[in-house]
Design a protein around this motif. Structure first.
Motif, PDB file in Angstrom:
ATOM      1  N   VAL A   1       0.881  -1.166   0.000  1.00  0.00           N
ATOM      2  CA  VAL A   1       0.000   0.000   0.000  1.00  0.00           C
ATOM      3  C   VAL A   1       0.915   1.212   0.000  1.00  0.00           C
ATOM      4  O   VAL A   1       1.654   1.456   0.956  1.00  0.00           O
ATOM      5  N   HIS A   2       0.890   1.944  -1.099  1.00  0.00           N
ATOM      6  CA  HIS A   2       1.817   3.052  -1.321  1.00  0.00           C
ATOM      7  C   HIS A   2       1.354   4.316  -0.586  1.00  0.00           C
ATOM      8  O   HIS A   2       0.211   4.380  -0.122  1.00  0.00           O
ATOM      9  N   PRO A   3       2.231   5.330  -0.485  1.00  0.00           N
ATOM     10  CA  PRO A   3       1.865   6.554   0.238  1.00  0.00           C
ATOM     11  C   PRO A   3       0.609   7.205  -0.332  1.00  0.00           C
ATOM     12  O   PRO A   3       0.315   7.068  -1.532  1.00  0.00           O
ATOM     13  N   PRO A   4      -0.111   7.932   0.505  1.00  0.00           N
ATOM     14  CA  PRO A   4      -1.308   8.625   0.032  1.00  0.00           C
ATOM     15  C   PRO A   4      -0.960   9.626  -1.071  1.00  0.00           C
ATOM     16  O   PRO A   4       0.086  10.274  -1.017  1.00  0.00           O
ATOM     17  N   SER A   5      -1.844   9.730  -2.047  1.00  0.00           N
ATOM     18  CA  SER A   5      -1.644  10.726  -3.105  1.00  0.00           C
ATOM     19  C   SER A   5      -2.177  12.069  -2.614  1.00  0.00           C
ATOM     20  O   SER A   5      -2.990  12.126  -1.689  1.00  0.00           O
ATOM     21  N   PRO A   6      -1.743  13.166  -3.232  1.00  0.00           N
ATOM     22  CA  PRO A   6      -2.223  14.487  -2.825  1.00  0.00           C
ATOM     23  C   PRO A   6      -3.738  14.651  -2.965  1.00  0.00           C
ATOM     24  O   PRO A   6      -4.352  15.444  -2.258  1.00  0.00           O
ATOM     25  N   THR A   7      -4.349  13.857  -3.839  1.00  0.00           N
ATOM     26  CA  THR A   7      -5.789  13.963  -4.043  1.00  0.00           C
ATOM     27  C   THR A   7      -6.578  12.919  -3.253  1.00  0.00           C
ATOM     28  O   THR A   7      -7.791  12.838  -3.376  1.00  0.00           O
ATOM     29  N   GLY A   8      -5.868  12.117  -2.457  1.00  0.00           N
ATOM     30  CA  GLY A   8      -6.516  11.093  -1.648  1.00  0.00           C
ATOM     31  C   GLY A   8      -6.366   9.713  -2.244  1.00  0.00           C
ATOM     32  O   GLY A   8      -6.155   9.554  -3.444  1.00  0.00           O
ATOM     33  N   GLY A   9      -6.456   8.719  -1.410  1.00  0.00           N
ATOM     34  CA  GLY A   9      -6.324   7.346  -1.856  1.00  0.00           C
ATOM     35  C   GLY A   9      -4.876   6.901  -1.880  1.00  0.00           C
ATOM     36  O   GLY A   9      -3.953   7.710  -1.854  1.00  0.00           O
ATOM     37  N   ARG A  10      -4.695   5.586  -1.893  1.00  0.00           N
ATOM     38  CA  ARG A  10      -3.367   4.984  -1.901  1.00  0.00           C
ATOM     39  C   ARG A  10      -3.322   3.882  -2.949  1.00  0.00           C
ATOM     40  O   ARG A  10      -4.192   3.008  -2.985  1.00  0.00           O
ATOM     41  N   ARG A  11      -2.312   3.929  -3.812  1.00  0.00           N
ATOM     42  CA  ARG A  11      -2.134   2.895  -4.821  1.00  0.00           C
ATOM     43  C   ARG A  11      -1.798   1.585  -4.114  1.00  0.00           C
ATOM     44  O   ARG A  11      -1.066   1.565  -3.125  1.00  0.00           O
ATOM     45  N   VAL A  12      -2.336   0.490  -4.634  1.00  0.00           N
ATOM     46  CA  VAL A  12      -2.107  -0.836  -4.061  1.00  0.00           C
ATOM     47  C   VAL A  12      -1.543  -1.728  -5.156  1.00  0.00           C
ATOM     48  O   VAL A  12      -2.097  -1.784  -6.261  1.00  0.00           O
ATOM     49  N   THR A  13      -0.443  -2.412  -4.831  1.00  0.00           N
ATOM     50  CA  THR A  13       0.161  -3.327  -5.783  1.00  0.00           C
ATOM     51  C   THR A  13       0.371  -4.681  -5.128  1.00  0.00           C
ATOM     52  O   THR A  13       0.420  -4.808  -3.902  1.00  0.00           O
ATOM     53  N   ALA A  14       0.487  -5.703  -5.980  1.00  0.00           N
ATOM     54  CA  ALA A  14       0.879  -7.048  -5.559  1.00  0.00           C
ATOM     55  C   ALA A  14       1.949  -7.495  -6.534  1.00  0.00           C
ATOM     56  O   ALA A  14       1.697  -7.541  -7.742  1.00  0.00           O
ATOM     57  N   ASP A  15       3.130  -7.770  -6.016  1.00  0.00           N
ATOM     58  CA  ASP A  15       4.288  -8.019  -6.866  1.00  0.00           C
ATOM     59  C   ASP A  15       4.460  -6.799  -7.758  1.00  0.00           C
ATOM     60  O   ASP A  15       4.616  -5.703  -7.249  1.00  0.00           O
TER      61      ASP A  15
ATOM     62  N   ILE B   1      -0.349  -3.457 -10.540  1.00  0.00           N
ATOM     63  CA  ILE B   1      -1.153  -2.432  -9.875  1.00  0.00           C
ATOM     64  C   ILE B   1      -2.572  -2.954  -9.750  1.00  0.00           C
ATOM     65  O   ILE B   1      -3.199  -3.326 -10.745  1.00  0.00           O
ATOM     66  N   LEU B   2      -3.065  -2.996  -8.519  1.00  0.00           N
ATOM     67  CA  LEU B   2      -4.406  -3.524  -8.270  1.00  0.00           C
ATOM     68  C   LEU B   2      -5.465  -2.443  -8.261  1.00  0.00           C
ATOM     69  O   LEU B   2      -6.627  -2.716  -8.546  1.00  0.00           O
ATOM     70  N   GLY B   3      -5.083  -1.226  -7.933  1.00  0.00           N
ATOM     71  CA  GLY B   3      -6.043  -0.126  -7.899  1.00  0.00           C
ATOM     72  C   GLY B   3      -5.662   0.911  -6.864  1.00  0.00           C
ATOM     73  O   GLY B   3      -4.576   0.877  -6.295  1.00  0.00           O
ATOM     74  N   VAL B   4      -6.579   1.827  -6.617  1.00  0.00           N
ATOM     75  CA  VAL B   4      -6.405   2.874  -5.611  1.00  0.00           C
ATOM     76  C   VAL B   4      -7.405   2.624  -4.491  1.00  0.00           C
ATOM     77  O   VAL B   4      -8.615   2.544  -4.732  1.00  0.00           O
ATOM     78  N   ALA B   5      -6.880   2.498  -3.284  1.00  0.00           N
ATOM     79  CA  ALA B   5      -7.721   2.241  -2.110  1.00  0.00           C
ATOM     80  C   ALA B   5      -7.993   3.537  -1.365  1.00  0.00           C
ATOM     81  O   ALA B   5      -7.103   4.392  -1.248  1.00  0.00           O
ATOM     82  N   TYR B   6      -9.186   3.665  -0.857  1.00  0.00           N
ATOM     83  CA  TYR B   6      -9.579   4.827  -0.057  1.00  0.00           C
ATOM     84  C   TYR B   6      -9.889   4.427   1.384  1.00  0.00           C
ATOM     85  O   TYR B   6     -10.153   5.294   2.218  1.00  0.00           O
ATOM     86  N   ARG B   7      -9.849   3.117   1.644  1.00  0.00           N
ATOM     87  CA  ARG B   7     -10.100   2.592   2.990  1.00  0.00           C
ATOM     88  C   ARG B   7      -9.609   1.145   3.029  1.00  0.00           C
ATOM     89  O   ARG B   7      -9.298   0.554   1.986  1.00  0.00           O
ATOM     90  N   GLU B   8      -9.555   0.590   4.227  1.00  0.00           N
ATOM     91  CA  GLU B   8      -9.047  -0.770   4.397  1.00  0.00           C
ATOM     92  C   GLU B   8      -9.864  -1.806   3.633  1.00  0.00           C
ATOM     93  O   GLU B   8      -9.312  -2.778   3.120  1.00  0.00           O
ATOM     94  N   THR B   9     -11.160  -1.608   3.546  1.00  0.00           N
ATOM     95  CA  THR B   9     -11.980  -2.589   2.824  1.00  0.00           C
ATOM     96  C   THR B   9     -11.593  -2.668   1.352  1.00  0.00           C
ATOM     97  O   THR B   9     -11.705  -3.732   0.744  1.00  0.00           O
ATOM     98  N   ASP B  10     -11.116  -1.549   0.785  1.00  0.00           N
ATOM     99  CA  ASP B  10     -10.622  -1.569  -0.594  1.00  0.00           C
ATOM    100  C   ASP B  10      -9.376  -2.447  -0.697  1.00  0.00           C
ATOM    101  O   ASP B  10      -9.229  -3.227  -1.641  1.00  0.00           O
ATOM    102  N   VAL B  11      -8.477  -2.330   0.274  1.00  0.00           N
ATOM    103  CA  VAL B  11      -7.263  -3.155   0.277  1.00  0.00           C
ATOM    104  C   VAL B  11      -7.637  -4.630   0.337  1.00  0.00           C
ATOM    105  O   VAL B  11      -7.084  -5.456  -0.403  1.00  0.00           O
ATOM    106  N   LEU B  12      -8.586  -4.966   1.178  1.00  0.00           N
ATOM    107  CA  LEU B  12      -9.015  -6.362   1.286  1.00  0.00           C
ATOM    108  C   LEU B  12      -9.646  -6.863  -0.015  1.00  0.00           C
ATOM    109  O   LEU B  12      -9.418  -8.004  -0.423  1.00  0.00           O
TER     110      LEU B  12
END
Length: 68
Positions: A8-22, A25-36
């Motif tokens: 889970v990468h650092p928050p972007s200036p506009t909100g949300g955090r990029r999530v990767t696996a290996d 890029i899986l997407g941008v998370a705005y809360r823990e449920t997005d990461v899950l």
């Protein structure tokens, strides 16, 4: 990808955090449920994934409470 490590990468200036696996890029998370949900899509079991386990999830630029 059942053993992928989630990053889970650092928050972007506009909100949300990029999530990767290996290297995927899986997407941008705005809360823990997005990461899950992204972990589920990557083949991991969200019911057993421990978001506090650094062997499974690496939080960069702040812990799981930091979203902006």
């Amino acid at each position: 990808m059942g053993s992928a490590r989630i990053v889970v990468h650092p928050p972007s200036p506009t909100g949300g955090r990029r999530v990767t696996a290996d290297t995927e890029i899986l997407g941008v998370a705005y809360r823990e449920t997005d990461v899950l949900e992204f972990a589920r899509r990557a083949g991991l079991d969200p019911d057993t994934l421990d978001l506090d386990d650094p062997a499974a999830v690496e939080w960069r630029g702040g812990g799981r409470e930091v979203w902006m």
